[in-house]
Scaffold this motif. Structure first.
Motif, PDB file in Angstrom:
ATOM      1  N   SER A  63       0.848  -1.189   0.000  1.00 30.38           N
ATOM      2  CA  SER A  63       0.000   0.000   0.000  1.00 30.38           C
ATOM      3  C   SER A  63       0.884   1.240   0.000  1.00 30.38           C
ATOM      4  CB  SER A  63      -0.916   0.000   1.231  1.00 30.38           C
ATOM      5  OG  SER A  63      -1.813   1.106   1.182  1.00 30.38           O
ATOM      6  N   SER A  64       0.630   2.120  -0.949  1.00 32.47           N
ATOM      7  CA  SER A  64       1.401   3.362  -1.054  1.00 32.47           C
ATOM      8  C   SER A  64       0.563   4.535  -0.566  1.00 32.47           C
ATOM      9  CB  SER A  64       1.828   3.599  -2.507  1.00 32.47           C
ATOM     10  OG  SER A  64       2.397   4.886  -2.669  1.00 32.47           O
ATOM     11  N   ASP A  66      -1.435   5.937  -3.364  1.00 30.63           N
ATOM     12  CA  ASP A  66      -2.461   5.147  -4.049  1.00 30.63           C
ATOM     13  C   ASP A  66      -3.758   5.933  -4.170  1.00 30.63           C
ATOM     14  OD1 ASP A  66      -0.871   2.970  -4.453  1.00 30.63           O
ATOM     15  OD2 ASP A  66      -1.643   1.816  -2.753  1.00 30.63           O
ATOM     16  N   THR A  76      -7.441   2.923  -2.186  1.00 35.39           N
ATOM     17  CA  THR A  76      -6.807   2.461  -0.946  1.00 35.39           C
ATOM     18  C   THR A  76      -7.028   0.980  -0.676  1.00 35.39           C
ATOM     19  OG1 THR A  76      -8.756   3.115   0.351  1.00 35.39           O
ATOM     20  CG2 THR A  76      -6.984   4.736   0.113  1.00 35.39           C
ATOM     21  N   ARG A 128       5.393   1.052  -8.134  1.00 32.56           N
ATOM     22  CA  ARG A 128       4.404   0.759  -7.093  1.00 32.56           C
ATOM     23  C   ARG A 128       4.386   1.870  -6.053  1.00 32.56           C
ATOM     24  NH1 ARG A 128       0.874   0.841  -4.906  1.00 32.56           N
ATOM     25  NH2 ARG A 128      -0.423  -0.650  -3.776  1.00 32.56           N
ATOM     26  N   GLY A 154       2.179   4.667  -6.944  1.00 33.59           N
ATOM     27  CA  GLY A 154       0.749   4.425  -6.962  1.00 33.59           C
ATOM     28  C   GLY A 154       0.259   3.496  -8.048  1.00 33.59           C
ATOM     29  N   ASN A 155       1.167   2.861  -8.801  1.00 33.85           N
ATOM     30  CA  ASN A 155       0.759   1.892  -9.823  1.00 33.85           C
ATOM     31  C   ASN A 155       0.352   0.597  -9.125  1.00 33.85           C
ATOM     32  OD1 ASN A 155       0.554  -0.056 -11.840  1.00 33.85           O
ATOM     33  ND2 ASN A 155       2.218   0.834 -13.059  1.00 33.85           N
ATOM     34  N   GLN A 156      -0.925   0.307  -9.061  1.00 34.53           N
ATOM     35  CA  GLN A 156      -1.428  -0.831  -8.304  1.00 34.53           C
ATOM     36  C   GLN A 156      -1.510  -2.114  -9.126  1.00 34.53           C
ATOM     37  OE1 GLN A 156      -4.566   1.952  -6.521  1.00 34.53           O
ATOM     38  NE2 GLN A 156      -4.386   0.386  -4.932  1.00 34.53           N
TER      39      GLN A 156
END
Length: 346
Positions: free
Chosen positions: A221-222, A225, A228, A319, A322-324
Motif C-alpha cells: 500500500s502506497s 495510491d 486504498t 508501485r 501508486g501503480n497498483q
C-alpha cells in the motif's frame, strides 16, 4: 539502522550537545560512540538463531548504557582532561550512546531497550537503510567542517529535520494501519495479527502482512495510491510438528511475534521470519528440523534467501508512485503465478 546512519547520528548529537565547545574531534568521537552499541555483533552466542535473537540485547539496553556512560566519562576525564565539565561530558557521551538504540527501536528488528527485561520495542516505521533520514545528517556534518563556528546550530538543525522525518514515518504508518483496519472489517481476518513496515529505502510504500489461521496475506500500500484497497496475496503459513520440541523454534516465535512461516524443503523444515524481507526474499531463514525416520530437531542452520533482482527496482518505484498493477512480490499482477483474491472470499 545501518552503521553509517548511526555514526552520522552520533556525530550530530555530539555537536548539538557540545555547543560552542564542539570541534571536529568531538564530532569524530560522537560518531565512534554512535556505533559502539553494535559491537555486540562480534559476540557469538553459539548458533545463528541465538545470534539473531540476542542482537540488540544488553548493548542496547538503557539499563546498561546509562551506567556505562558514567564509567566511560570518568575514564575519559582521568585519561585526558577536556574543556568539558564532568556533567557536560557525561551528557554528551550518554546522548550519543542512548540515541543509537532509540533509533533502532523504529525498525522491524526491534530493540531490547529494557534488557534484562524481555520486552523488545519495535515501532517498524523506518527501513534499516533510509537515505531521507541519513542524508540530512551527513549534509549538516559536511557543512560543520566548512563553517566551524556554526557546528552546534547546524547539528541541531540536522537533528530536527531527521526527527521530523521519524514523526512523518510514524504518521504514514498510522495511515496505512487505518486502511488495513477498514479493509479487514467484516471479513474473516478482522482482529487477526497485522504487521506493517516500509519497503526498502522509503516511507511511502508499505508492506502489509496479515496472519490468518493457516495462511498469511501479503500486500503493498502506497501513500500515493488513488484506490486504498490493498490487493493481498494468500500464502501458506505451514506448521511446526506439534510433537517436536525446539528451544530455537520457540525463540524465533517470540522474537517474531508469531510471524513465522514453516516450509518443508527436501528433508528439512525451514522457519522464515516474515517481519524482514518481502515476497520470497526473507532475510532470516533457518533449518530447524530434519526427517530421518521421523522429524527431529537439529542445530539451527542459516539458509540463504533468494537475492533481490535489479530488475525489480523499476517495479518498486512504479508501485511507490501508486501503480497498483504491481503486487507484493514486485511483479506485474498479470505475470505473477499467485493472483490476489478478495478478502471476503477467504
Amino acid at each position: 539502522m545501518d552503521s553509517v546512519t548511526q555514526a552520522a547520528l552520533g556525530a550530530a548529537v555530539a555537536g548539538a550537545v557540545a555547543g560552542r565547545k564542539c570541534t571536529p574531534k568531538v564530532l569524530l568521537a560522537g560518531a565512534a560512540l554512535g556505533t559502539l552499541p553494535d559491537l555486540d555483533v562480534l559476540i557469538s552466542y553459539g548458533d545463528p538463531v541465538s545470534d539473531m535473537v540476542k542482537h540488540r540485547g544488553f548493548s542496547h539496553s538503557l539499563f546498561v548504557l546509562i551506567p556505562f556512560s558514567f564509567l566511560l566519562s570518568w575514564l575519559w576525564q582521568a585519561w585526558r582532561p577536556t574543556r568539558f565539565s564532568f556533567t557536560h561530558l557525561w551528557l554528551l557521551v550518554a546522548a550519543c550512546l542512548v540515541t543509537h538504540p532509540l533509533l533502532d527501536s523504529f525498525t522491524a528488528y526491534g530493540t531490547q531497550l529494557f534488557w534484562p527485561i524481555n520486552a523488545p520495542i519495535a515501532i517498524p516505521s523506518l527501513f534499516i537503510i533510509d537515505p531521507l533520514y541519513t542524508v540530512p545528517l551527513l549534509l549538516v556534518l559536511l557543512a560543520s567542517l566548512l563553517w566551524r563556528d556554526r557546528i552546534a546550530k547546524l547539528c541541531t538543525a540536522g537533528l530536527a529535520v531527521s526527527s521530523l522525518y521519524i514523526v512523518w514515518s510514524v504518521s504514514a504508518m498510522s495511515v496505512i494501519d487505518s486502511r488495513v483496519e477498514q479493509q479487514l472489517a467484516g471479513t474473516p481476518l478482522a482482529g487477526q495479527p497485522v504487521f506493517i513496515t516500509p519497503t526498502p529505502f522509503n516511507t511511502v510504500l508499505w508492506r502489509v502482512v496479515v496472519k490468518g489461521e493457516n495462511h498469511y496475506f501479503e500486500g503493498l500500500s502506497s501513500i500515493l495510491d488513488g484506490d486504498t484497497e490493498i490487493d493481498f496475496l494468500q500464502k501458506t503459513l505451514g506448521a511446526w510438528p506439534e510433537q517436536l520440541g525446539s528451544e530455537h523454534q520457540q525463540m524465533l516465535e517470540r522474537f517474531a511475534g508469531g510471524f513465522i512461516k514453516y516450509e518443508q524443503r527436501q528433508s528439512q523444515i525451514v522457519a522464515s521470519v516474515l517481519r524482514m524481507g518481502m515476497g520470497e526474499q526473507l532475510a532470516f531463514q533457518f533449518a530447524l528440523a530434519e526427517n530421518s525416520n521421523g522429524w527431529t530437531s537439529i542445530e539451527p542452520v542459516r539458509v540463504e534467501s533468494p537475492r533481490g533482482r535489479l530488475a525489480q527496482i523499476p517495479n518498486l518505484w512504479l508501485r511507490l508512485l501508486g501503480n497498483q498493477d504491481i503486487d507484493a512480490n514486485l511483479c506485474h499482477v498479470s505475470e505473477c503465478p499467485q493472483q490476489s483474491v478478495p478478502l471476503a472470499s477467504r
